[in-house]
Every structure is written in C-alpha cells, then in structure tokens.
Design a protein around this motif. Structure first.
Motif, PDB file in Angstrom:
ATOM      1  N   VAL A   6       0.870  -1.179   0.000  1.00 41.76           N
ATOM      2  CA  VAL A   6       0.000   0.000   0.000  1.00 41.76           C
ATOM      3  C   VAL A   6       0.912   1.235   0.000  1.00 41.76           C
ATOM      4  CG1 VAL A   6      -1.752   1.295   1.282  1.00 41.76           C
ATOM      5  CG2 VAL A   6      -1.799  -1.214   1.258  1.00 41.76           C
ATOM      6  N   THR A   7       0.688   2.155  -0.954  1.00 45.75           N
ATOM      7  CA  THR A   7       1.526   3.345  -1.079  1.00 45.75           C
ATOM      8  C   THR A   7       0.661   4.603  -0.999  1.00 45.75           C
ATOM      9  OG1 THR A   7       3.038   2.135  -2.510  1.00 45.75           O
ATOM     10  CG2 THR A   7       3.221   4.538  -2.529  1.00 45.75           C
ATOM     11  N   ASN A   8       1.073   5.531  -0.138  1.00 45.14           N
ATOM     12  CA  ASN A   8       0.406   6.836  -0.051  1.00 45.14           C
ATOM     13  C   ASN A   8       0.924   7.702  -1.188  1.00 45.14           C
ATOM     14  OD1 ASN A   8      -0.663   9.326   0.518  1.00 45.14           O
ATOM     15  ND2 ASN A   8       0.310   9.547   2.529  1.00 45.14           N
ATOM     16  N   ASN A  37       4.068  -2.927   3.585  1.00 45.86           N
ATOM     17  CA  ASN A  37       3.685  -4.261   3.116  1.00 45.86           C
ATOM     18  C   ASN A  37       2.572  -4.801   4.002  1.00 45.86           C
ATOM     19  OD1 ASN A  37       5.714  -4.418   1.089  1.00 45.86           O
ATOM     20  ND2 ASN A  37       7.208  -4.844   2.696  1.00 45.86           N
ATOM     21  N   ILE A  38       1.575  -5.401   3.373  1.00 48.50           N
ATOM     22  CA  ILE A  38       0.428  -5.940   4.098  1.00 48.50           C
ATOM     23  C   ILE A  38       0.264  -7.404   3.692  1.00 48.50           C
ATOM     24  CG2 ILE A  38      -2.082  -5.766   4.414  1.00 48.50           C
ATOM     25  CD1 ILE A  38      -0.550  -3.374   5.558  1.00 48.50           C
ATOM     26  N   PHE A  39      -0.045  -8.252   4.686  1.00 48.28           N
ATOM     27  CA  PHE A  39      -0.289  -9.664   4.406  1.00 48.28           C
ATOM     28  C   PHE A  39      -1.740 -10.002   4.730  1.00 48.28           C
ATOM     29  CE2 PHE A  39       4.055  -9.210   6.104  1.00 48.28           C
ATOM     30  CZ  PHE A  39       4.769  -9.520   4.960  1.00 48.28           C
ATOM     31  N   ILE A  40      -2.340 -10.838   3.909  1.00 46.04           N
ATOM     32  CA  ILE A  40      -3.631 -11.438   4.263  1.00 46.04           C
ATOM     33  C   ILE A  40      -3.383 -12.927   4.436  1.00 46.04           C
ATOM     34  CG2 ILE A  40      -5.992 -11.950   3.544  1.00 46.04           C
ATOM     35  CD1 ILE A  40      -5.940  -9.396   1.868  1.00 46.04           C
ATOM     36  N   ALA A  87      -8.966   8.115  -3.664  1.00 45.95           N
ATOM     37  CA  ALA A  87      -8.506   7.910  -2.286  1.00 45.95           C
ATOM     38  C   ALA A  87      -8.767   6.493  -1.797  1.00 45.95           C
ATOM     39  CB  ALA A  87      -9.095   8.929  -1.311  1.00 45.95           C
ATOM     40  N   ASP A  88      -9.010   5.580  -2.753  1.00 47.75           N
ATOM     41  CA  ASP A  88      -9.045   4.171  -2.366  1.00 47.75           C
ATOM     42  C   ASP A  88      -8.335   3.365  -3.447  1.00 47.75           C
ATOM     43  OD1 ASP A  88     -10.842   3.912  -4.454  1.00 47.75           O
ATOM     44  OD2 ASP A  88     -12.588   3.793  -3.162  1.00 47.75           O
ATOM     45  N   GLY A  89      -7.867   2.216  -3.061  1.00 45.65           N
ATOM     46  CA  GLY A  89      -7.171   1.373  -4.023  1.00 45.65           C
ATOM     47  C   GLY A  89      -7.337  -0.074  -3.630  1.00 45.65           C
TER      48      GLY A  89
END
Lengths: 344, 160
Positions: free
Chosen positions: A109-111, A173-176, A226-228
């Motif tokens: 996820v990048t701002n 970095n995000i994990f599911i 503003a969402d991705g």
C-alpha cells in the motif's frame, strides 16, 4: 515551509544610485538562495500545508532616487491530496493445497498523496469470478518491513485501532492470511483482494473535506478516488502418482516359463497426474520371496543405476528391496523403473 | 570628511524609505501581484469551461496564472527598468503569455531565453534547459515607463 516569490522591478541608472541598486539586488539574491535551500523533491507533489507566497517587489529611480516598494502578498495554501495505490506483491498465482490454513498473500500500500494519511484496510475473499473462496481472513502489517510474513513479529491489523499512517510517498507491506477449503480441487483458483481507503475520506476525485487536510488546509480526493485495491490468487496444485507393475519371464530354455532359474524382469511405471508436482518421490519394491535379485540390474528410463546407496545415482538395493529416488516430478510425466530377479 | 558625506547620503536614502510623506512623493510606480487558479466548471448544458478563480488553497497539479500589474502613477518617467520574479519553489514554470521574458535555471546567476540555457545535473551532466528547471523569470524593458502608462506581466505555473 514557505516558498517566497518576489518580483523585483529594478531601475538601472549608471552613476550615483549604483550602490543602492547593488544593495537591492543582494537582498533579492539572498532571499532566492534561501528558497532554493528549502527545496524537497517529491513524487507526491508539494507537501500538504505548504504556503505558496507571492509578493512582487519593485525598485526604480524616482524623483528623489531609488525606491523599493512591495506589492500585496498573495498566500495560497497547498491542500492535502488524498491518494493511495495498492499492488499485489505476489508475482503470479500462489500454489496451495486444499485444506491448507493461514496461506499468505502479500500486498503493498503506497500513499501517493501529499500529506500524512491513515488508511483503513479490508480483506475481500468473496470475490466473484473465481472458483472458490478462502475463509478466516486476517490482515497483518509487515512490522519489520522485510516483505515476508513472520509469525510473532508482524502485527495483527485491527481496523480503527492501528490503521497504518503513511507519509507522502511511503509504502507498507500488508499480508492477508486465509484458509483454503478442503473441498477445493486441483486447478481451482481463488481471488483474495486487499482494499485500502483513506481515513479522512474517499469518493469522486475532487471531493473536498473542508479543514480536514494535513497541515490545516482542506483534504481533496485525488485521481485514485482515495481508495485502491489489488488482488492475489491462490491456485490449487495437487498431484497424484499411480504405480503399475508388470513382469516378463524368460526361462533358461528360451521360453517364458516361470521355472527355477528363469529370469523375471519387473517394470514399474509411475504416472504423475495433476497440475502440481510431487516432491521427494521415492519408489521402493520388495524382492519377492523365492526369488533372488540380480545384482546391478536397476534401470531408470532405460539407464542403469548402481546398487550402492552411497553414490550419487538414484538407485539402491539394501538386500531386501530396491529403491529409486525420483526427487520432484511434475504432473503429466512418467518414470519407468526396471529390475531383474531369478527364480530360486 | 568623505565618510561624513557618505553617511549623510545613506541617511537621506533611509529617510526616503522610512518617512511616509517622502515615500509617497517617491512612489511613482504602483505594483500589484495576483495569483489565479484554473478551475474546470461544468455548465448547466453539460459543457465544461475553464474559469480563473482567486484561490485560498490549491492542490498539486493545479494550473496557476500569476499576474504582476505595474503602473507609473507619478509625474516622472521611470527609466531603463526590469521586472524579476523568482518562482516559488512549489511552482513549476509553464511559460509566459508573450514569450518576451528571459529566464534563469540556476537561481539567477545566468540569464537568457530558455533555448540558449543549459542545465547541469547533480552528476555533472549538462543538458538543454527545460521549462521545469526555471527558477527566475525576468522582463527587461528597453524603454522608459512614461507617466500614466501601465501594463501587466503574466506567467503560468503548475503546483508541484
């Protein structure tokens, strides 16, 4: 961080007024040098809350010598632009077995906005168009930022309590982690989506949230809305092996009678099916009772293998059984092994 | 003796700036700065139009129009003058309305039309200067600004 712009209207008259003009130029130079010093290049754009100041300055020769005047100052604040992108870090389908739990998909996820912003994360495993849905999805934040899920190190995400706050241009970095149902069969795919939404607000680009911007201005929804979101996919890759054994007898008289002294050639055909691979596949076969193994007769795909277990080749005989190590064999391939015994 | 004369001259210049009455007499050029932003507005018939607004706030990517107005409101001509505008660092230069300006891409050291300038990158590489390199804009007037005459200088920029 203030960026000053000043227009300088300078009258040049060579002679008596020169020292004063020099002074005015030196002033203008020093101000611009200051502005250059405060430069920060930023892909996300000028940082939210920055004031853009524009003051025109005039210096000219009037009736009683050089005069410097300032115009009004125009101040414009840079609003926060709310933008975010999400990308899957998985290069392709992730091979998974049916019934496997806590299978990991990875995202970044990048701002892409210009202010500090928190993002709400959501995992969606119920996407349409795939073959099955994973269950029990939980989200983890890559606390040690190594791009790999580390149980006990990375932080469990809880919406509203530890929404990741990202500086402009910063990524996380995000994990599911989710479970593959036991009913999933070979070749089936499942989509797992991560959604990130700016906490300040989202929606149609251009939507404004008065006074809620980082740095005191407004917050304005940027081109991303503003969402991705981005998806990773699991692919069930199972494989099975089937063994078919056959025997050919040649007796010492040129016939095919199973009499004492006759040679039996056994053939083992291992057929691997499915979209996955079998790893560490070993084939063993006991030497039947009332027969004697004929030394050095093991073949794999027609090539002889030695009986020794100490050498590098795949075959061995331990006195009671032959063994061949096939290693990793992908689905769709066969392996043929032969060996010989004589009837006692 | 020389020192004293210089000191007196300096005092006179200071007085001209500091004392309102004197400054008023000397103020024969007025100068104002305005900044506008282009906003795309949708009209009732569905067509869109670009309007200029005076913004309180902007966002990166907004197109700005800078207007510097000048007028000789005094009783004597202002001779041989020029206007210089250092660009706010948050703004990328996007051209002027008439193209008569000269620019600098190195903080005001070297001046010229953009086509004649080069830009030296951090690694020492030299390439032709680009619009985005511009740090200062200058208009040189080759004639006197006569009493009562006025004009405006317009340049465009984009919020970085």
């Amino acid at each position: 961080m203030n960026y000053a712009s000043e227009a300088t209207l300078i009258g040049f008259k060579r002679s008596k007024s020169r020292p004063a003009i020099r002074g005015a130029m030196a002033l203008a130079m020093s101000i611009s040098a200051l502005a250059i010093g405060s430069t920060t290049a930023h892909a996300a754009g000028t940082i939210a809350g920055t004031d853009i100041l524009n003051t025109a300055q005039a210096s000219y020769d009037g009736p009683s010598g050089p005069v410097v005047i300032d115009s009004n100052t125009v101040t414009i604040k840079v609003d926060e632009l709310l933008d975010v992108t999400v990308a899957s870090s998985d290069p392709g389908d992730i091979a998974a077995d049916s019934g496997a739990t806590q299978q990991v998909t990875t995202y970044q996820v990048t701002n892409t906005g210009n202010g500090n912003e928190a993002f709400t994360l959501t995992a969606d495993t119920a996407k349409g168009g795939d073959d099955f849905d994973t269950s029990n999805a939980v989200i983890y934040i890559d606390t040690d930022d190594n791009g790999v899920f580390d149980a006990g190190v990375d932080t469990l995400y809880s919406p509203g309590s530890n929404d990741p706050v990202l500086a402009p241009d910063a990524s996380v970095n995000i994990f599911i982690l989710s479970d593959v149902p036991a009913a999933a069969t070979d070749g089936q795919r499942a989509e797992v989506e991560l959604l990130a939404v700016a906490v300040t607000g989202s929606g149609t680009p251009g939507t404004s949230f008065a006074g809620q911007g980082d740095g005191g201005g407004d917050a304005v929804v940027g081109s991303t809305g503003a969402d991705g979101e981005a998806s990773s996919f699991f692919l069930i890759q199972a494989a099975q092996v089937a063994l078919v054994k056959s025997a050919t007898v040649i007796d010492q008289f040129g016939g095919s009678q199973a009499v004492p002294g006759a040679t039996i050639t056994y053939q083992l055909v291992a057929t691997i099916t499915g979209s996955g691979s079998l790893t560490n596949l070993n084939i063993t076969d006991d030497i039947p009772a009332d027969t004697t193994y004929t030394a050095e007769t093991i073949t794999l795909e027609g090539t002889g293998l030695t009986d020794s277990d100490a050498d590098a080749d795949a075959g061995s005989f331990d006195g009671s059984e032959i063994a061949v190590s096939l290693g990793t064999v992908p689905g769709g391939q066969t392996r043929t092994i032969t060996f010989q015994v004589t009837i006692d | 003796m020389m020192m004293k004369i210089n000191l007196l001259k300096r005092l006179a210049i200071l007085a001209a700036v500091a004392i309102p009455g004197t400054a008023l007499a000397a103020n024969n050029v007025s100068l104002s700065s305005d900044v506008f932003v282009e906003r795309t507005v949708e009209k009732p018939d569905g067509k869109t139009a670009v309007m200029l607004e005076e913004p309180k706030t902007v966002i990166p990517g907004d197109n700005l129009v800078f207007v510097v107005k000048y007028k000789n409101v005094g009783s004597t001509p202002a001779t041989d003058f020029s206007v210089t505008n250092p660009l706010p660092k948050a703004v990328a230069f996007n051209g002027t309305s008439d193209g008569t300006e000269i620019v600098s891409v190195d903080g005001g050291k070297k001046w010229g039309s953009l086509a004649t300038l080069t830009y030296t990158r951090e690694n020492g590489e030299v390439r032709p200067a680009l619009m985005s390199d511009v740090t200062h804009i200058k208009w040189k007037f080759n004639r006197a600004l006569s009493v009562g005459s006025e004009g405006k200088l317009v340049f465009r920029g984009t919020v970085k």
